[in-house]
Design a protein around this motif. Sequence first.
Motif, mmCIF file in Angstrom:
data_model
loop_
_atom_site.group_PDB
_atom_site.id
_atom_site.type_symbol
_atom_site.label_atom_id
_atom_site.label_comp_id
_atom_site.label_asym_id
_atom_site.label_seq_id
_atom_site.Cartn_x
_atom_site.Cartn_y
_atom_site.Cartn_z
ATOM 1 N N GLN A 45 -1.363 0.791 -8.162
ATOM 2 C CA GLN A 45 -1.840 0.396 -6.947
ATOM 3 C C GLN A 45 -2.021 -1.193 -7.228
ATOM 4 O O GLN A 45 -1.952 -1.876 -8.030
ATOM 5 N N THR A 46 -1.876 -1.885 -5.991
ATOM 6 C CA THR A 46 -1.923 -3.509 -5.921
ATOM 7 C C THR A 46 -3.052 -3.845 -6.628
ATOM 8 O O THR A 46 -3.103 -4.960 -7.471
ATOM 9 N N GLU A 69 -4.706 -2.805 -8.963
ATOM 10 C CA GLU A 69 -4.752 -2.578 -10.394
ATOM 11 C C GLU A 69 -3.563 -3.596 -11.083
ATOM 12 O O GLU A 69 -4.063 -4.088 -12.028
ATOM 13 N N HIS A 102 3.766 6.775 -6.549
ATOM 14 C CA HIS A 102 3.073 7.801 -7.534
ATOM 15 C C HIS A 102 3.167 9.079 -7.016
ATOM 16 O O HIS A 102 3.208 10.012 -7.932
ATOM 17 N N PRO A 111 3.743 1.716 -3.125
ATOM 18 C CA PRO A 111 3.144 2.278 -4.566
ATOM 19 C C PRO A 111 2.705 3.705 -4.255
ATOM 20 O O PRO A 111 2.706 4.434 -5.343
ATOM 21 N N TRP A 112 1.817 4.055 -3.048
ATOM 22 C CA TRP A 112 1.250 5.566 -3.181
ATOM 23 C C TRP A 112 2.580 6.548 -3.087
ATOM 24 O O TRP A 112 2.485 7.367 -3.504
ATOM 25 N N SER A 132 0.851 -1.301 0.036
ATOM 26 C CA SER A 132 -0.088 0.046 0.123
ATOM 27 C C SER A 132 0.852 1.267 -0.163
ATOM 28 O O SER A 132 0.595 1.998 -0.801
#
Length: 287
Positions: A178-179, A181, A54, A50-51, A47
């Motif tokens: 995101q995981t 996706e 981004h 990746p955030w 979580s």
Amino acid sequence: VLAMGRFYRDSEMSAFNACGVGPGQVYRAVALLAGPALLLVAWLSLSIAPWAVHQGRVAEGNARDNVEIDLVRPGRFLESAEAEGVFYIEGINADGDRMEQVFLQTTQGEQRIVLSSEYGQVRVDSETGDRYLVLLDGHRYDGIPGQAAWRVMDYSRHGVRIARGEPESVGARMEGMQTAELWQSADPEAAAELQWRVSMPLMVFVLALMSVPLSKGSPRDGRYGRVLLAVLIFALYANALAVGQGWLEDGALPEWLGLWWVHAVGFGFAGFWLVQQYGRSVRPGAV
């Protein structure tokens, strides 16, 4: 490994075993530390990381846009080879993120295109890296010089590419997805990134299993001897995952095998090592 190695070096673990404390009780103690660490790593890997990637991409893009605007000097005509023309801005707003009174002239064959707008911004396509001059609330004039047939249009938003850029690599794009996706994607690169994220908490679990047999030593062993071996095992484990991820992205490994073979090897090694050291005391009735 450092803490339990001290127990073995000071013969405290022998006293524990004499009192009926087997590897099962030791693993319960290890779980008090490894359990929260596993949950934390899973949260970060699936979580937060990746955030963060981004958000870093967004901040980088915004900074790049602002730099592009800073390089534009109000009151001067600037050439754009990509747009095959020139553009001019009268000023930049106080926040420095928007150009005012923008003029652009370009050609398409014999046709001359003139664009004027109240505002303009420089934007970068995250996938291709191309830079665009985005014009807002303006007019467009199309025609051939010397002829009366000109077309006039009003627009609320109009983009013109002014420079080509380097596209962002596939791996970099996957890191910011995101995981959920990645789970829905059929792309091999997405599968490789998803398995890499899941591998982080799994590695914590497997290394926690290894910690008990790895820490076993004799009173003559040095204080950090087993720690150096643990670091080596961790390095081999992490590198094997990185190599496996590359093979999975290239299609050299099937998705069902993926990175799971690395964890299977680590788990099997930990189990074999535990049985070799504790023998029959590892059976369920003894722990």
